[in-house]
Design a protein around this motif. Structure first.
Motif, short mmCIF file in Angstrom:
data_model
loop_
_atom_site.label_atom_id
_atom_site.label_comp_id
_atom_site.label_asym_id
_atom_site.label_seq_id
_atom_site.Cartn_x
_atom_site.Cartn_y
_atom_site.Cartn_z
N SER A 190 0.86 -1.08 -0.05
CA SER A 190 0.02 -0.21 0.10
C SER A 190 0.84 1.19 0.00
CB SER A 190 -0.86 0.03 1.30
OG SER A 190 -0.85 -1.15 2.06
N TRP A 227 -6.77 4.34 1.94
CA TRP A 227 -5.21 3.98 1.83
C TRP A 227 -4.69 4.42 0.09
CZ3 TRP A 227 -1.19 2.74 4.99
CH2 TRP A 227 -1.71 2.64 6.13
N ASP A 256 -10.96 2.69 2.42
CA ASP A 256 -10.36 2.72 3.93
C ASP A 256 -9.65 4.13 3.50
OD1 ASP A 256 -8.67 1.40 2.47
OD2 ASP A 256 -8.57 -0.10 4.12
N SER A 283 -12.11 0.05 -2.30
CA SER A 283 -10.85 0.02 -1.50
C SER A 283 -11.05 1.44 -0.41
CB SER A 283 -9.57 0.04 -2.25
OG SER A 283 -9.63 1.18 -3.30
#
Lengths: 162, 298
Positions: free
Chosen positions: A33, A133, A131, A129
Motif C-alpha cells: 500500500s 489508503w 479505507d 478500497s
C-alpha cells in the motif's frame, strides 16, 4: 510519439521498462500500500523534459501494457496514464522552473488525481478500497520525485537526449 | 507572392490550422474516449481478448526479468546448502513418499470401487483430472485485488475457468489466458465467490472473498443452520467450475445476529495464499469414454 530512429529513444524506453519492473516487483502486502507509481513518475519526467517526443499517446500505450500485465480491465490504466502525460505536457513550462519541493507538490497533485480516478473505476468494478489508503502511493510517489528527477536528468544529459 | 495581396496569411506569420496545444488536448479527448470504449467492450464482451493477448506477450519478457533474481537466488541457495541439510531433506522426502505411496494404494482401490459403483448406478460423468504445474510470476500491485500472473498460457493448454490448486487446497481460477502467460483470480479476491459444502453435514453455501488473504466470508447462511467453528469447508462441485471435494478452508468465527436473516461467518482459507510460489492448474474435462475406466481398473 516515440520513434525508434531518433537519438536516445532506447534510453527512454529502457527507463520506462525499469519503472515498469519497479512497479510490478513482488513485495509483502503491508508494503504494497506504500509502493509509489514509478512508471508514472518516469513517464511524467519524460513528458516534461521532451514534450515533443513523449506525450499522451506514449502514456496511453504504456497504460494499456500495464492493464494487460495486471490482467485488469483494458483501458483503465490507459486512461489514467494518458491523463498524467497530458498534465505533465501541459504544465512542463511552469513546473520546470519550480524548485524541487514545489515540483514534488505538483506531482502530488497529479498523482492524487490519478489515484482518485483509479480507485473510482475500481469502485465501479466492485473493488471498494474505501479505507482511504488509496492515496498513500501518491504521497510516497511525490517523496520519490526528487530522486527520479535527478537520476533521469543526469541520464538525459549523459546521453544528450534532446 | 500570390495575386490576392490583402489575404490574412500575408499580415500574420504562417500559422498552422491547429495549434500544438490544441492538438495535445484533442489527442487526450480521443484517447479517453477510446479507453472508455475499451473498458466497456472488455467488461461486456470477449472481443478484446486477442488485443490483450498481444499486449501481454509484449510485456512477458519484462515479467520474466522480474522473477529472474528470485529464481537465481533460489538456485544459489541450492548451490550453497550443505550436505547434511540435503541428506536430512532427502530422508524426510523419502519417508513422505513412502507414506504417500501407501495412501495412494488405498486410494486407487477406493477409486476403482467408486467407479464400479458409479457404473452400477449409471452415473454419467467420470471426472478424470490432469494437472499442469505453473509458477507465480507476479502479484497484482493493488493490495485489494488478489490476482496473480502465472508462467503458463494457451501454448501449454491453459484455458479460462480452469481451477487452481495447491497441495493443501483450492487457490483460485484462471480469468485470462494469454499466449505465454495467464492471469488468475484468488478465492480471497472481493469479486470471487466459491460454492462450498460443510464437510460434517453437507450444508451448501457460498464462500466469498474479502480482500484479506486470511479471510473468507460465508454471507448466505441463515441463522438457524447448523454450522460451527472448526467445520471444514470443501468445494461442492456446484457451478461446474471446481470439482467436488477439495478443501477450501476452516470456519473460524460464527456469530448469530437476531436482527438479520443471515449469520456472520468467517473462514480461513486452507492455503496460505500470500505465500504460494507454485500452483496446479487442473484440467477438468468430463471424461465419458469407457477406456479411461478400464485403464484405471487394470
Amino acid at each position: 510519439m516515440l520513434w525508434p530512429n531518433q537519438q536516445g529513444t532506447w534510453v527512454i524506453i529502457a527507463t520506462l521498462a525499469v519503472g515498469f519492473i519497479l512497479d510490478s516487483l513482488p513485495v509483502p502486502p503491508w508494503l504494497g500500500s506504500f509502493k509509489p507509481d514509478f512508471l508514472a513518475l518516469v513517464l511524467m519526467y519524460w513528458c516534461m523534459a521532451l514534450p515533443q517526443r513523449v506525450g499522451v499517446i506514449t502514456g496511453w500505450v504504456l497504460g494499456l501494457l500495464v492493464d494487460a500485465a495486471q490482467g485488469v480491465l483494458l483501458g483503465q490504466h490507459a486512461l489514467v496514464y494518458s491523463i498524467w502525460a497530458f498534465c505533465a505536457v501541459k504544465a512542463h513550462r511552469q513546473v520546470r522552473l519550480f524548485p524541487l519541493w514545489q515540483q514534488a507538490l505538483t506531482m502530488l497533485l497529479f498523482l492524487l488525481m490519478g489515484r482518485l480516478l483509479l480507485s473510482w473505476m475500481n469502485g465501479i468494478m466492485g473493488y471498494s478500497s474505501g479505507d482511504g489508503w488509496f492515496f498513500v502511493p501518491a504521497v510516497t510517489g511525490a517523496l520519490f520525485w526528487p530522486i527520479v528527477l535527478i537520476a533521469l536528468r543526469d541520464l538525459r544529459r549523459h546521453y544528450r537526449i534532446e | 507572392m500570390r495575386a490576392s495581396g490583402t489575404s490574412l496569411s500575408q499580415v500574420t506569420p504562417e500559422r498552422p490550422w491547429l495549434s500544438a496545444e490544441l492538438i495535445i488536448t484533442l489527442k487526450l479527448v480521443v484517447v479517453i474516449m477510446v479507453s472508455m470504449g475499451f473498458m466497456w467492450f472488455d467488461h461486456r464482451t470477449a472481443y478484446l481478448q486477442p488485443v490483450r493477448g498481444v499486449l501481454a506477450t509484449l510485456v512477458y519478457p519484462l515479467q520474466r526479468a522480474i522473477s529472474f533474481p528470485i529464481d537465481a537466488g533460489q538456485r544459489l541457495h541450492h548451490l550453497w546448502v550443505d550436505q547434511q541439510t540435503l541428506i536430512h531433506e532427502n530422508q524426510r522426502l523419502r519417508h513422505q513418499q513412502l507414506l504417500l505411496n501407501a495412501q495412494i494404494q488405498r486410494l486407487t482401490a477406493l477409486e476403482v470401487e467408486n467407479r464400479r459403483l458409479r457404473t452400477l448406478l449409471d452415473s454419467a460423468t467420470q471426472m478424470r483430472e490432469r494437472v499442469l504445474i505453473a509458477e507465480l510470476l507476479t502479484v497484482d500491485s493493488d493490495p485489494y485485488r488478489h490476482r496473480i500472473l502465472l508462467n503458463r498460457g494457451q501454448k501449454q493448454g491453459v484455458q479460462v475457468g480452469q481451477p487452481l490448486l495447491d497441495q493443501r487446497g483450492v487457490v483460485g481460477q484462471i480469468v485470462h489466458a494469454n499466449p505465454l502467460s495467464s492471469t488468475a483470480i484468488l478465492i480471497t479476491d472481493p469479486n470471487h465467490a466459491l460454492p462450498v459444502q460443510v464437510n460434517r453435514n453437507g450444508l451448501r453455501t457460498l464462500a466469498v472473498g474479502t480482500g484479506n488473504y486470511q479471510r473468507l466470508e460465508l454471507p448466505y447462511v441463515p441463522n438457524n443452520y447448523d454450522i460451527q467453528v472448526g467445520d471444514v469447508l470443501m468445494t461442492s462441485g456446484m457451478g461446474g467450475r471446481f470439482p467436488r471435494g477439495y478443501p477450501v478452508g476452516v470456519v473460524t468465527a460464527v456469530e448469530f445476529d437476531p436482527g438479520s436473516p443471515f449469520a456472520r461467518i468467517d473462514a480461513r482459507p486452507a492455503v496460505e495464499l500470500d505465500r504460494i510460489r507454485e500452483v496446479l492448474v487442473l484440467d477438468v474435462a468430463p471424461d465419458y469414454s469407457n477406456d479411461a475406466l478400464s485403464a484405471t481398473a487394470r
